[in-house]
Design a protein around this motif. Structure first.
Motif, mmCIF file in Angstrom:
data_model
loop_
_atom_site.group_PDB
_atom_site.id
_atom_site.type_symbol
_atom_site.label_atom_id
_atom_site.label_comp_id
_atom_site.label_asym_id
_atom_site.label_seq_id
_atom_site.Cartn_x
_atom_site.Cartn_y
_atom_site.Cartn_z
ATOM 1 N N ILE A 94 0.972 -1.240 0.101
ATOM 2 C CA ILE A 94 0.120 -0.026 -0.116
ATOM 3 C C ILE A 94 0.931 1.279 -0.233
ATOM 4 O O ILE A 94 0.773 2.318 -0.842
ATOM 5 N N ILE A 95 1.870 1.310 0.877
ATOM 6 C CA ILE A 95 2.752 2.276 0.889
ATOM 7 C C ILE A 95 3.351 2.791 -0.445
ATOM 8 O O ILE A 95 3.454 3.960 -0.675
ATOM 9 N N TYR A 96 3.977 1.777 -1.102
ATOM 10 C CA TYR A 96 4.503 1.982 -2.237
ATOM 11 C C TYR A 96 3.751 2.139 -3.545
ATOM 12 O O TYR A 96 4.001 2.802 -4.482
ATOM 13 N N LEU B 134 -1.389 5.522 -7.959
ATOM 14 C CA LEU B 134 -2.716 5.809 -8.116
ATOM 15 C C LEU B 134 -3.176 7.285 -7.839
ATOM 16 O O LEU B 134 -3.797 8.064 -8.545
ATOM 17 N N THR B 135 -2.773 7.674 -6.655
ATOM 18 C CA THR B 135 -3.180 8.989 -6.169
ATOM 19 C C THR B 135 -2.254 9.386 -4.985
ATOM 20 O O THR B 135 -2.023 8.377 -4.297
ATOM 21 N N LYS B 136 -1.735 10.699 -4.824
ATOM 22 C CA LYS B 136 -1.203 11.152 -3.783
ATOM 23 C C LYS B 136 -2.051 12.076 -2.600
ATOM 24 O O LYS B 136 -1.385 13.182 -2.157
ATOM 25 N N ALA B 137 -3.500 11.964 -2.951
ATOM 26 C CA ALA B 137 -4.223 12.883 -2.197
ATOM 27 C C ALA B 137 -4.482 12.738 -0.895
ATOM 28 O O ALA B 137 -4.401 13.619 0.137
#
Length: 508
Positions: A170-172, A177-180
Motif C-alpha cells: 500500500i505504501i509504495y 494511483l493517487t497522492k491525495a
C-alpha cells in the motif's frame, strides 16, 4: 527616523509572510502528515520510556510537549522532535539509582544547557562535520531503524508477515494511483480495520505498555534544591544536551537537503532547549529531533511548522480521547511504515560512491556506520567520523608543501611553498637542513617564505629551530616574504631574534 520606519515595516511584512508560509502554506498536507507521525510516535515513545526505566506516559507526554513546543520556537520547519532512544539510554543509571523525579530535574537542566549553547553559537561546530560523516550518520540510523523492527518480526504468526507485506504494498503502490492522502496513513487505517474485523493474532500497540488515560499536568521535580542534587544531575544533563543537539542539528541538515531549503541552526538549538524544559514540566523525559519521524513527515507531504504541531496535538488527542482504539492498532502496520522509513533514509547512492569517492572519504563513512551500529551511540559514531576526517585532512595538507634550494653567487636561497602547521613541521625542519651539509655551502642564507603560510605556534617553533641551527653553524640568515598573518604570529610567539625579517614578496 523617517528612513528607519519603512525598513521596520518591511521587516514586519517579511515576518508575517514567513509565519503564513510556515504555518498556513501547506495546511492539508501538513495536517495529514502530522496524523501519520502521531501514530508512528506512539510505539517508539513507549519503547523509549521502557528503555529509560520509566512509565510509558513519561515518553508519550514528552513527545506531545516537545513536538508542540518545538513547532513554535524551533528553527527547522517540518522536522519532528520527540522522546528519543539517544537520550533514553543516557538516563538509565540516573533513573535506576535516584528515581524519575531526578530525571525531570536533569531534563530541565538539559534544556537550560542547550539554550546556553545557542547563545554561545555552538551550532557553528557543525561546520566541522564533513559530508562523509553525515552520510555515515544517515546510513547508520537507517540500519538501526530496521534493526529496531526485528523483535516484531521474530517468533510471530504468518499473519504478521502478510500484514507487513500488505502495508509495504500500500505504501509504495498507492502513490502510483493517487497522492491525495499519505499512503502510510492509508496503510495504518486499512490494516487496523482488517486486524480488528477478523481478529487477527498480531501484536498491537496496547501490548507495548499501558497508555495514559488523561491529559498531562504541570509539575515541578520533587527534588531538594541542593548542591548535591546538582552534582548528581549535571553529568547526565551535559551528556543529554550534547547528544540531543548533535542528533537534532544533523537531522536538520538532512531535512534541509531533502526539502532543498535552509534553516536557522541557532534557533533550532535554542528551541530544543525550550522544548525539553517544557517536556519536563509536564512529566516527560528529554528528547531531540527524530530522523525517522522527520522522514515520515516529509514523505507524507509535511513541510511546515503546522505538521510538527499537528503531530503533537493529534498524539495528545489520541491519548486523551481515543486511547482504547489506539491500543488496537496492529504493530505490523507501524513496522511497515518504519521499514519504509529505513529504506528511504539510507543513502543508496553511497554504495557505488565507495568506488568513485576518495578512499579516505569512504573510510570515514564506513567507520561512522560501524561505530554507530555496534555501539548504538550516535555521538560516538559522529565523533569517530569527525576525528578521522580531521586526521585525513591534516595528512593531505601536510603533503602540500615543498622546499627548493637555489644557489646564488653569494648566498643560498630556500624557497618554501605550502602550509606550515603542526603536521608538516617535521618535513619543514628536515628540508631546511644545515647549510653546511651541502658541497656548495654558502655563508649567507635567505629563507623565502612568500609562497608559504605559518598557521600555528608549532610552525613558528619550527622556524625558530631552523634559523637557530643555521646561525649556530656560522650562517647569516635572513627570512623574507612573510605575509602579514604569519608575521603577526612570529611577533607574538617567536623565541629567536628575527634580524633581517622582511614582509611582503621577496625580491628575485
Amino acid at each position: 527616523m523617517l528612513e528607519a520606519a519603512p525598513i521596520q515595516e518591511q521587516r514586519r511584512a517579511g515576518w508575517r509572510a514567513e509565519i503564513r508560509n510556515e504555518w498556513f502554506g501547506n495546511i492539508r498536507a501538513d495536517l495529514l502528515a502530522g496524523i501519520v507521525v502521531a501514530l508512528a510516535l506512539i510505539p517508539e515513545a513507549i519503547g523509549f520510556a521502557i528503555i529509560a526505566g520509566v512509565d510509558p506516559s513519561v515518553g508519550l507526554y514528552a513527545s506531545v510537549a516537545i513536538a508542540m513546543v518545538i513547532a513554535l520556537v524551533g528553527g527547522r520547519p517540518g522536522m519532528i522532535s520527540a522522546a528519543t532512544a539517544a537520550v533514553a539510554v543516557v538516563v538509565i543509571p540516573l533513573v535506576r539509582d535516584h528515581g524519575v523525579e531526578y530525571l525531570f530535574a536533569a531534563t530541565i537542566l538539559m534544556g537550560l544547557i542547550q539554550a546556553l549553547a545557542a547563545l554561545l553559537r555552538l551550532d557553528l561546530l557543525m561546520q566541522f562535520v564533513s559530508r562523509s560523516v553525515i552520510t555515515g550518520f544517515v546510513n547508520a540510523l537507517a540500519i538501526l531503524i530496521f534493526m529496531a523492527q526485528l523483535p516484531q518480526l521474530t517468533n510471530v504468526s504468518w499473519e504478521t508477515y502478510a500484514m507487513v507485506a500488505a502495508g509495504l504494498a500500500i505504501i509504495y503502490g498507492l502513490p502510483r494511483l493517487t497522492k491525495a492522502v499519505p499512503s502510510p496513513l492509508v496503510a495504518i487505517v486499512l490494516l487496523t480495520i482488517v486486524a480488528v474485523w477478523f481478529g487477527l493474532p498480531v501484536n498491537t500497540v496496547g501490548q507495548m505498555g499501558d497508555l495514559p488515560d488523561g491529559l498531562p499536568s504541570f509539575i515541578l521535580p520533587d527534588v531538594p534544591l541542593t548542591w548535591e542534587t546538582l552534582q548528581i544531575i549535571l553529568p547526565f544533563s551535559l551528556t543529554m544536551a550534547a547528544v540531543g543537539l548533535l542528533e537534532s542539528l544533523l537531522t536538520a541538515q538532512i531535512v534541509d537537503d531533502m526539502t532543498h531549503t535552509d534553516s536557522n541552526k541557532q534557533r533550532e538549538t535554542a528551541g530544543q532547549g525550550i522544548a525539553n524544559v517544557g517536556a519536563a514540566l509536564v512529566g516527560g523525559m528529554g528528547g531531540c529531533a527524530m530522523i525517522g519521524q522527520s522522514v515520515i513527515n516529509v514523505a507524507s507531504g509535511g513541510r511546515g511548522r503546522l505538521s510538527t504541531f499537528a503531530a503533537g496535538a493529534f498524539l495528545l488527542f489520541l491519548l486523551a480521547v481515543l486511547g482504547d482504539w489506539v491500543g488496537r492498532v496492529p504493530m505490523p502496520a507501524l513496522v511497515a511504515v518504519m521499514i519504509m522509513v529505513s529504506i528511504g533514509t539510507f543513502s543508496w547512492v553511497s554504495i557505488p560512491n565507495l568506488r568513485r569517492h576518495p578512499p579516505t572519504s569512504s573510510v570515514v563513512m564506513l567507520a561512522t556506520v560501524a561505530v554507530v551500529v555496534v555501539t548504538h551511540d550516535l555521538a560516538l559514531g559522529v565523533l569517530t567520523g569527525v576525528l578521522l576526517s580531521g586526521i585525513f585532512f591534516a595528512g593531505k595538507v601536510r603533503t602540500m608543501f615543498a622546499v627548493e634550494r637555489v644557489r646564488r653567487e653569494h648566498s643560498a636561497v630556500y624557497r618554501v611553498t605550502g602550509q606550515i602547521f603542526f603536521a608538516s613541521v617535521d618535513r619543514f625542519t628536515r628540508a631546511l637542513g644545515p647549510e653546511s651539509a651541502y658541497a656548495d655551502a654558502a655563508s649567507h642564507v635567505v629563507i623565502d617564505v612568500s609562497g608559504a603560510h605559518f598557521w600555528d605556534i608549532s610552525a613558528i617553533g619550527a622556524l625558530d629551530k631552523v634559523v637557530d641551527r643555521m646561525r649556530r653553524n656560522g650562517r647569516h640568515v635572513r627570512v623574507v616574504g612573510m605575509n602579514r598573518a604569519s608575521s603577526d604570529l612570529v611577533d607574538k610567539f617567536a623565541l629567536e631574534d628575527r634580524t633581517g625579517l622582511e614582509t611582503g614578496l621577496a625580491p628575485h
